[in-house]
Every structure is written in structure tokens, then in C-alpha cells.
Design an enzyme around this catalytic site. Structure first.
Site, PDB file in Angstrom:
ATOM      1  N   CYS A 101     -15.669  12.959  -5.338  1.00 29.43           N
ATOM      2  CA  CYS A 101     -15.464  14.007  -4.326  1.00 29.43           C
ATOM      3  C   CYS A 101     -14.786  13.526  -3.050  1.00 29.43           C
ATOM      4  O   CYS A 101     -13.651  13.887  -2.782  1.00 29.43           O
ATOM      5  CB  CYS A 101     -16.793  14.682  -3.995  1.00 29.43           C
ATOM      6  SG  CYS A 101     -17.408  15.691  -5.363  1.00 29.43           S
ATOM      7  N   THR A 135     -11.453  19.576 -10.107  1.00 31.65           N
ATOM      8  CA  THR A 135     -10.227  19.715  -9.304  1.00 31.65           C
ATOM      9  C   THR A 135      -9.820  18.306  -8.853  1.00 31.65           C
ATOM     10  O   THR A 135      -9.918  17.980  -7.673  1.00 31.65           O
ATOM     11  CB  THR A 135     -10.452  20.621  -8.070  1.00 31.65           C
ATOM     12  OG1 THR A 135     -11.650  20.181  -7.389  1.00 31.65           O
ATOM     13  CG2 THR A 135     -10.618  22.070  -8.453  1.00 31.65           C
ATOM     14  N   LEU A 171     -23.989  20.065  -3.343  1.00 35.93           N
ATOM     15  CA  LEU A 171     -24.983  19.167  -3.934  1.00 35.93           C
ATOM     16  C   LEU A 171     -24.514  17.712  -3.903  1.00 35.93           C
ATOM     17  O   LEU A 171     -23.321  17.431  -3.904  1.00 35.93           O
ATOM     18  CB  LEU A 171     -25.305  19.578  -5.371  1.00 35.93           C
ATOM     19  CG  LEU A 171     -24.236  19.474  -6.468  1.00 35.93           C
ATOM     20  CD1 LEU A 171     -24.064  18.066  -6.995  1.00 35.93           C
ATOM     21  CD2 LEU A 171     -24.589  20.398  -7.601  1.00 35.93           C
ATOM     22  N   LYS A 180     -10.952  12.133  -3.039  1.00 38.75           N
ATOM     23  CA  LYS A 180      -9.921  13.108  -3.428  1.00 38.75           C
ATOM     24  C   LYS A 180      -9.964  14.337  -2.521  1.00 38.75           C
ATOM     25  O   LYS A 180      -8.936  14.955  -2.256  1.00 38.75           O
ATOM     26  CB  LYS A 180     -10.048  13.506  -4.903  1.00 38.75           C
ATOM     27  CG  LYS A 180     -11.342  14.187  -5.317  1.00 38.75           C
ATOM     28  CD  LYS A 180     -11.144  15.603  -5.803  1.00 38.75           C
ATOM     29  CE  LYS A 180     -12.442  16.199  -6.322  1.00 38.75           C
ATOM     30  NZ  LYS A 180     -12.650  17.590  -6.007  1.00 38.75           N
ATOM     31  N   ASN A 194     -16.962  17.560   3.916  1.00 39.49           N
ATOM     32  CA  ASN A 194     -16.680  16.262   3.288  1.00 39.49           C
ATOM     33  C   ASN A 194     -15.838  15.369   4.193  1.00 39.49           C
ATOM     34  O   ASN A 194     -16.040  14.151   4.245  1.00 39.49           O
ATOM     35  CB  ASN A 194     -15.997  16.458   1.929  1.00 39.49           C
ATOM     36  CG  ASN A 194     -17.022  16.694   0.832  1.00 39.49           C
ATOM     37  OD1 ASN A 194     -18.222  16.714   1.108  1.00 39.49           O
ATOM     38  ND2 ASN A 194     -16.571  16.871  -0.387  1.00 39.49           N
TER      39      ASN A 194
HETATM   40  N1  NAD Z   1     -19.949  16.201  -8.630  1.00 36.90           N
HETATM   41  C1  NAD Z   1     -20.378  16.598  -7.438  1.00 36.90           C
HETATM   42  O1  NAD Z   1     -21.272  15.999  -6.828  1.00 36.90           O
HETATM   43  C2  NAD Z   1     -19.776  17.822  -6.794  1.00 36.90           C
HETATM   44  C3  NAD Z   1     -20.402  18.369  -5.659  1.00 36.90           C
HETATM   45  C4  NAD Z   1     -19.828  19.474  -5.046  1.00 36.90           C
HETATM   46  C5  NAD Z   1     -18.642  19.996  -5.547  1.00 36.90           C
HETATM   47  N2  NAD Z   1     -18.055  19.427  -6.623  1.00 36.90           N
HETATM   48  C6  NAD Z   1     -16.797  20.005  -7.132  1.00 36.90           C
HETATM   49  O2  NAD Z   1     -17.119  20.662  -8.342  1.00 36.90           O
HETATM   50  C7  NAD Z   1     -16.020  20.597  -9.254  1.00 36.90           C
HETATM   51  C8  NAD Z   1     -16.490  19.990 -10.560  1.00 36.90           C
HETATM   52  O3  NAD Z   1     -16.888  18.655 -10.315  1.00 36.90           O
HETATM   53  P1  NAD Z   1     -17.722  17.804 -11.388  1.00 36.90           P
HETATM   54  O4  NAD Z   1     -18.049  16.535 -10.730  1.00 36.90           O
HETATM   55  O5  NAD Z   1     -18.796  18.649 -11.975  1.00 36.90           O
HETATM   56  O6  NAD Z   1     -16.558  17.590 -12.507  1.00 36.90           O
HETATM   57  P2  NAD Z   1     -16.733  17.187 -14.029  1.00 36.90           P
HETATM   58  O7  NAD Z   1     -15.417  16.607 -14.436  1.00 36.90           O
HETATM   59  O8  NAD Z   1     -17.987  16.392 -14.214  1.00 36.90           O
HETATM   60  O9  NAD Z   1     -16.947  18.579 -14.798  1.00 36.90           O
HETATM   61  C9  NAD Z   1     -15.950  19.516 -15.054  1.00 36.90           C
HETATM   62  C10 NAD Z   1     -16.235  20.127 -16.439  1.00 36.90           C
HETATM   63  O10 NAD Z   1     -15.376  21.248 -16.649  1.00 36.90           O
HETATM   64  C11 NAD Z   1     -14.964  21.245 -18.008  1.00 36.90           C
HETATM   65  N3  NAD Z   1     -13.744  22.063 -18.126  1.00 36.90           N
HETATM   66  C12 NAD Z   1     -12.486  21.745 -17.724  1.00 36.90           C
HETATM   67  N4  NAD Z   1     -11.655  22.779 -17.947  1.00 36.90           N
HETATM   68  C13 NAD Z   1     -12.391  23.777 -18.495  1.00 36.90           C
HETATM   69  C14 NAD Z   1     -12.113  25.093 -18.914  1.00 36.90           C
HETATM   70  N5  NAD Z   1     -10.879  25.600 -18.804  1.00 36.90           N
HETATM   71  N6  NAD Z   1     -13.107  25.854 -19.426  1.00 36.90           N
HETATM   72  C15 NAD Z   1     -14.372  25.350 -19.503  1.00 36.90           C
HETATM   73  N7  NAD Z   1     -14.714  24.099 -19.126  1.00 36.90           N
HETATM   74  C16 NAD Z   1     -13.728  23.330 -18.625  1.00 36.90           C
HETATM   75  C17 NAD Z   1     -14.741  19.776 -18.305  1.00 36.90           C
HETATM   76  O11 NAD Z   1     -14.743  19.510 -19.698  1.00 36.90           O
HETATM   77  C18 NAD Z   1     -15.957  19.168 -17.593  1.00 36.90           C
HETATM   78  O12 NAD Z   1     -17.089  19.114 -18.424  1.00 36.90           O
HETATM   79  C19 NAD Z   1     -14.948  19.803  -8.506  1.00 36.90           C
HETATM   80  O13 NAD Z   1     -14.088  20.695  -7.842  1.00 36.90           O
HETATM   81  C20 NAD Z   1     -15.738  19.003  -7.507  1.00 36.90           C
HETATM   82  O14 NAD Z   1     -14.960  18.629  -6.387  1.00 36.90           O
HETATM   83  C21 NAD Z   1     -18.607  18.369  -7.277  1.00 36.90           C
END
Ligand code: NAD
Length: 434
Positions: free
Chosen positions: A265, A86, A153, A268, A213
Site C-alpha cells: 500500500c 490497484t 484496515l 505505491k 497514507n
Molecule cells: N492490503 C491492505 O492492507 C489494504 C488496505 C486498504 C486498502 N487496500 C487496497 O485494497 C485493494 C486490494 O488490495 P489487496 O491487498 O487485497 O490486493 P490483493 O492482490 O491481495 O487482492 C486482490 C484480489 O482481487 C482478485 N481479482 C483481480 N481482478 C479481479 C476481477 N476482475 N474479478 C474478481 N477478482 C479479481 C485477485 O485475484 C486478488 O485475489 C488495493 O487497491 C489496495 O490498495 C489494501
């Protein structure tokens, strides 16, 4: 319980492997073929300690499989977790929800039995209710519940944080629905070990995540604001942080002055939170977050100023070694990395900037291809006029300043994270700035 995790990035790959580790049958769904093939082969396409071992063992045991097929996932799963990105919308503060929305659009029409979709991605408040309405429109003679189960996490500790979270939060608006029972089944072993489980409405669950956050970002910017005043007054922000941190109401975590926060995170999320509050007519309540953001961004400029001053007023034609590119240690994530932002600024002021990071080299090269990259600390520092430590990797805190002095042109170091032993560096003949 058959679990599908949609989106296998930092969050989703970790969640999928950890749910398989807890004994569930898990299918990971990822649309990026390169990422999918790496995972299928047991390789984590980013750096996260412990995850690769877990990925390989759960793939080998058959508890975890991966696919690109929404049809396969829809036919197979009982519970679905949305873990897609997101990001911040280009040119705006608001979150880009297109990936989350596309999961609902693609998945729900294919589902043929009652199920729960748990959102894990960080979203603006109101998203869950909107997606639940849309799922009800798209569902064909089945009940598709949408609930929110935000994730807390930390990159670098993702596996431990998923297997031993501080708390589990579930938001559901479906009275007497399936979400609570499904979550209790999925997280049974965690709940039995005493991890707090908080059930609330969807809006509150969404707000828990962004509020957490926003608080963490505020804490970092608070101590950085105190650092600005300390600098003006000739005081020591580290002693101040140490002293106020003993107060239990304040606590010493996230109270370290430095070049500030970054990553995929916090920046944004606080911006999306402000944008959403504005839409809800509550912009005033979060006005302070704009200042939190400003203080944070100011740190990056301030460290460039310090670098300039330590190079006698000009960065032109200087060779600068930047140690660290990831937004924090134990991660290869360079999204909105303060270190790379600073490296880029110094290059624009005429320096040759050579970057070294233990894990984030590939991601950095993709994002900032015009910077130069070295394969070791010594390589990066070879003939440098200035050494800057911008990510507090253990490899950098353990540098021997006596040996490093032999390779640089000028023994001057800027410690952007207050992570070096100042006295050690000074007694090794370095000019130390922080
Ligand atoms: N990274 C962190 O530490 C963390 C911690 C808590 C929450 N979050 C939240 O989790 C969410 C994901 O973050 P992230 O860091 O893992 O992002 P990321 O970009 O590493 O991973 C997202 C994955 O989703 C895949 N994807 C996109 N559209 C898709 C679809 N329609 N179908 C299947 N797969 C699809 C992408 O190819 C990518 O591999 C965000 O909202 C983020 O704010 C992240």
C-alpha cells in the site's frame, strides 16, 4: 441486504468474512481459481490473524459463499464491493486500474435491478466519477450507482479493523441516491456502536484514503530523516522520538526509526498520489512526497552499509542471516518488503544470504528464489558472520542472545527495526548495530 465482494485478497476476503460475521448474506467473487478453492475449503491463502477462524465459521453458517461467476453475483447481489488490486504500473508512478475497470465492464451489463457498487480499492481521485459514467453507459434499464467507501484496515489487524474501524467514509455524488441508505443498512451495528460515519463527495472520499497514507508515510520518513541527522550528530533518535511523541499534536505512533515502510500500500499509494496530482496540475503540492519516498529508500541502502562496515568493509563470501522477510510482523505480505530488498542487495555484493520468516517463506521464495531459506532462527544463524533482524516479529524480539551466540560464527547483530533489547544482547557478548 445481499452483499457481493469482488476480489478476495487481503482486503476483500477480510471484508467478505466480516460482513458475514455482521449477519449479512455475502457472496465473494474471485477469478483466481487456486485462491477461490482455498477459500471455499476454509483456508485463507495468506496469513492474517483471526481471519481463518472467521472464514470457517461464516462458511459453515452459510452466511458466506464464494464463486467465480459474475453472472451468479449479478443475479444475486444488492450491493457490490470492489476489492481488487490497484498496483503500481510497471515503469511508472501511476496506479494500474485495469482490474477495477474490468469489474465494471464485466459486472454492470449483467445487473438486472437497481443497486450500488461501492469501491473499496485505493484509487486515484476522479476514478469513482469516471466509473459511475461508464456504469451508466453499460447499465441496461437499471440504476447502477457507483460510490466510494475506502478501506483503512491494517494487515495483521485486518479483522479487528474491519469490525471496529476508527471511522467509515462514504463518497457519493448521486443526490438522493441509494448509497447512503445502503451503507447505513450494511454498517448498522457499527454505526450504532458510535463509529463516526462521514459522508462526502466521491473525490473527497478517494482523497481521504491517499491523504491518510501519505501522512503515515511522511511520519515514518520524518523520523528516519531525524535518524540520519542524529547519526551524524551522535544523538539517539529513539530518545528524540520518545520525547517528541509525548506532544499530543505529534503523537508517538508511526514514529519509530528503522529500515522504513514497504508493503502493498504505502509505497505505491504515495507514488500514485504524486502521479495523479501531476495530471491535475498540482504536482508542486506533493513534491515533498518524492523526498518521503527517497528518505525511505535510502534506509535500505544505509542498513546495507552498516552491515558491510560490521563485516570489516566487505560482504564478499560472508554468511548473513536475515531474520524477517514480511514487510511487517503478523503478515506474510512481501510486496515491496524492505527486508527482502536488503537481503537481495547483500546477495548482489557477494554474501550468502539465508532468510527466515515465521510466515512469509512461501511468498519470499516466489519473489526471490535465489536467496537461501532456513526453517528456523537457529538454522538461519548457523555459522553466520552477521545476524540482521529486519522484521520485528515477536519470535525475534524474544530470541535468547546467549543461546544464539553458540550457533553463529561472529556474534554481530544489526537491528534494522530497533526491536531488540540492546543491553541484553551486548551483555550476552554481541556487537550490536542499529
Ligand atoms: N492490503 C491492505 O492492507 C489494504 C488496505 C486498504 C486498502 N487496500 C487496497 O485494497 C485493494 C486490494 O488490495 P489487496 O491487498 O487485497 O490486493 P490483493 O492482490 O491481495 O487482492 C486482490 C484480489 O482481487 C482478485 N481479482 C483481480 N481482478 C479481479 C476481477 N476482475 N474479478 C474478481 N477478482 C479479481 C485477485 O485475484 C486478488 O485475489 C488495493 O487497491 C489496495 O490498495 C489494501
Amino acid at each position: 441486504m445481499k452483499i457481493v465482494v469482488v476480489g478476495l485478497g487481503y482486503l476483500g476476503a477480510t471484508h467478505a468474512a466480516c460482513m458475514a460475521e455482521l449477519g449479512h448474506d455475502v457472496l465473494g467473487l474471485e477469478t483466481d481459481v487456486t485462491r477461490l478453492e482455498a477459500l471455499r475449503a476454509g483456508r485463507v491463502p495468506f496469513y492474517e490473524p483471526e481471519l481463518e477462524v472467521l472464514l470457517q465459521s461464516t462458511l459453515e453458517s452459510g452466511k458466506l459463499r464464494v464463486t467465480q461467476s459474475y453472472q451468479e453475483a449479478a443475479d444475486w447481489g444488492d450491493a457490490f464491493f470492489i476489492a481488487v488490486g490497484t498496483p503500481q504500473r510497471k515503469g511508472e508512478y501511476a496506479a494500474d486500474l485495469r482490474y477495477v475497470e474490468s469489474v465494471i465492464e464485466e459486472l454492470v451489463p449483467l445487473i438486472q435491478r437497481d443497486c450500488v457498487i461501492f469501491g473499496k480499492s485505493t484509487v486515484p481521485v476522479g476514478t469513482c466519477a469516471r466509473l459511475a459514467d461508464r456504469a451508466a453507459e453499460l447499465a441496461k434499464d437499471v440504476v447502477v450507482e457507483v460510490a466510494w467507501n475506502p478501506e483503512f484496515l491494517r494487515e495483521g489487524h485486518a479483522v479487528q479493523d474491519t469490525l471496529r474501524p476508527d471511522r467509515l467514509v462514504l463518497g457519493t455524488d448521486a443526490e438522493g441516491g441509494l448509497a447512503v441508505v445502503y451503507a447505513q443498512t450494511i454498517y448498522k451495528s457499527l454505526l450504532e456502536s458510535g463509529i463516526p460515519f462521514l459522508v462526502m463527495d466521491c473525490a473527497s472520499a478517494e482523497l481521504v484514503k491517499v491523504a491518510a497514507n501519505a501522512f503515515l508515510a511522511t511520519k515514518i520518513s520524518f523520523i528516519n530523516a531525524i535518524a540520519e541527522v542524529s547519526e551524524a550528530a551522535g544523538a539517539d533518535v529513539n530518545r528524540i522520538a520518545e520525547a517528541i511523541g509525548y506532544d499530543e499534536r505529534i503523537g508517538n505512533k508511526f514514529l519509530k526509526a528503522g529500515i522504513g515502510f514497504g508493503g502493498g500500500c504505502l509505497p505505491k499509494d504515495i507514488r500514485a498520489f504524486m502521479a495523479r496530482a501531476g495530471e491535475l496540475g498540482a504536482a508542486e503540492a506533493l513534491g515533498f512526497l518524492r523526498e518521503v519516498d527517497n528518505i525511505n529508500m535510502r534506509r535500505r541502502n544505509r542498513v546495507v552499509d552498516i552491515a558491510k562496515k560490521s563485516c570489516r568493509g566487505s560482504l564478499l563470501n560472508k554468511k548473513i542471516a536475515v531474520l524477517g522477510a514480511a514487510f511487517k510482523p503478523n503478515s506474510d505480505d512481501v510486496r515491496d518488503s524492505p527486508a527482502l530488498n536488503i537481503a537481495g542487495q547483500m546477495q548482489l555484493q557477494g554474501s550468502t544470504v539465508v532468510v527466515y520468516d515465521p510466515k512469509a517463506m512461501e511468498n519470499s521464495k516466489r519473489l526471490f528464489p535465489t536467496l537461501e531459506y532456513a526453517s528456523s532462527v537457529a538454522d538461519a544463524c548457523d555459522n553466520a558472520d552477521l545476524v540482521m533482524v529486519l522484521t520485528e516479529w515477536g519470535e525475534f524480539t524474544e530470541i535468547d542472545p546467549i543461546r544464539l551466540r553458540e550457533v553463529v560464527r561472529e556474534a554481530t547483530v544489526v537491528d534494522g527495526r530497533f526491536c531488540l533489547d540492546r543491553d541484553r544482547w551486548v551483555s550476552a557478548g554481541w556487537t550490536y548495530h542499529a
